[in-house]
Design a protein around this motif. Sequence first.
Motif, PDB file in Angstrom:
ATOM      1  N   ASP A  32      34.760  31.002  60.361  1.00 14.96           N
ATOM      2  CA  ASP A  32      33.689  31.350  59.421  1.00 14.96           C
ATOM      3  C   ASP A  32      32.559  30.323  59.541  1.00 14.96           C
ATOM      4  N   PHE A  33      32.949  29.070  59.631  1.00 12.66           N
ATOM      5  CA  PHE A  33      31.957  27.998  59.742  1.00 12.66           C
ATOM      6  C   PHE A  33      31.178  28.135  61.052  1.00 12.66           C
ATOM      7  N   LEU A  48      22.001  26.907  59.213  1.00 12.67           N
ATOM      8  CA  LEU A  48      21.921  25.490  58.843  1.00 12.67           C
ATOM      9  C   LEU A  48      20.663  24.836  59.416  1.00 12.67           C
ATOM     10  N   HIS A  49      19.533  25.082  58.783  1.00  7.26           N
ATOM     11  CA  HIS A  49      18.269  24.487  59.233  1.00  7.26           C
ATOM     12  C   HIS A  49      18.064  23.090  58.649  1.00  7.26           C
ATOM     13  N   ALA A  50      18.444  22.942  57.410  1.00  8.67           N
ATOM     14  CA  ALA A  50      18.175  21.695  56.689  1.00  8.67           C
ATOM     15  C   ALA A  50      19.445  21.259  55.946  1.00  8.67           C
ATOM     16  N   ASP A  76      26.219  16.033  62.058  1.00  9.76           N
ATOM     17  CA  ASP A  76      27.663  16.088  62.281  1.00  9.76           C
ATOM     18  C   ASP A  76      28.187  17.526  62.190  1.00  9.76           C
ATOM     19  N   ALA A  77      27.718  18.231  61.147  1.00  7.19           N
ATOM     20  CA  ALA A  77      28.204  19.594  60.903  1.00  7.19           C
ATOM     21  C   ALA A  77      27.873  20.509  62.075  1.00  7.19           C
ATOM     22  N   VAL A  78      26.645  20.398  62.585  1.00 10.80           N
ATOM     23  CA  VAL A  78      26.222  21.266  63.683  1.00 10.80           C
ATOM     24  C   VAL A  78      26.987  20.912  64.962  1.00 10.80           C
ATOM     25  N   ALA A  79      27.222  19.621  65.180  1.00  8.00           N
ATOM     26  CA  ALA A  79      27.981  19.199  66.362  1.00  8.00           C
ATOM     27  C   ALA A  79      29.411  19.753  66.299  1.00  8.00           C
ATOM     28  N   ALA A 135      34.648  17.272  53.581  1.00  6.82           N
ATOM     29  CA  ALA A 135      34.629  18.725  53.776  1.00  6.82           C
ATOM     30  C   ALA A 135      34.638  19.054  55.269  1.00  6.82           C
ATOM     31  N   LEU A 136      33.871  18.294  56.055  1.00  6.59           N
ATOM     32  CA  LEU A 136      33.844  18.531  57.502  1.00  6.59           C
ATOM     33  C   LEU A 136      35.206  18.228  58.119  1.00  6.59           C
TER      34      LEU A 136
END
Length: 203
Positions: A32-33, A48-50, A76-79, A135-136
């Motif tokens: 989902d993420f 996730l732009h900002a 971090d989240a995008v990576a 959370a990550l």
Amino acid sequence: MPVSTVSIAVGQWFTTGEGVRWWFDSGSFALDFAYTGQIGGLRTDEQLHAPDDLTRWLHERFPMPVGAARSRDLFDAVALRDAISRMAVAASQGEAVRAADVDLVNLYAATPDIPPSLLGGTRQAGRSVQTVAQALSTIARDAVDLFGPANAERIRCCSSGDCEVVYLDTSRAASRRWCSMQRCGNRAKVRAHRARKAGRVAA
Ligand SMILES: [Zn+2]
């Protein structure tokens, strides 16, 4: 569905193609993420732009309060997300996942996640705010489960030829074929019906 230590619902609404809204149960919270961005050939909008977008997504998904995301958290989240996406696409095509992506998932999974808790204690549960990093980590630990041996052959691509949606088949018989019955399953049924009909007419 249990996600490492905390229980989080899986599935989301999508609007793709001709503006049709459909429910997609990816079968996995980590997947989902992954769908907050581009995954495989499916054209999904970047969500996730900002940092605020990440904060919102985490608030919507986690049952406990999670703090506000900062730029570093977004990075971090995008990576982490992109590593999960690449691994999911590779796994769905029966290809080996990249070692660098495995390292990245392992790295985030090795940090403290959101701890499980019981209601009914003297301190009110849910009072403490969890960090985005925790959370990550929870997402990364779910990815460790997702790509673990228990799910070998269960990360698959929708059977409809023109659909590239990747999902985890959680059905008992491992018999799921479609991203969604409503979207691709019914289309395939209609096509099969027409083909049979055309065959009869030709005969
Ligand atoms: Zn499909």
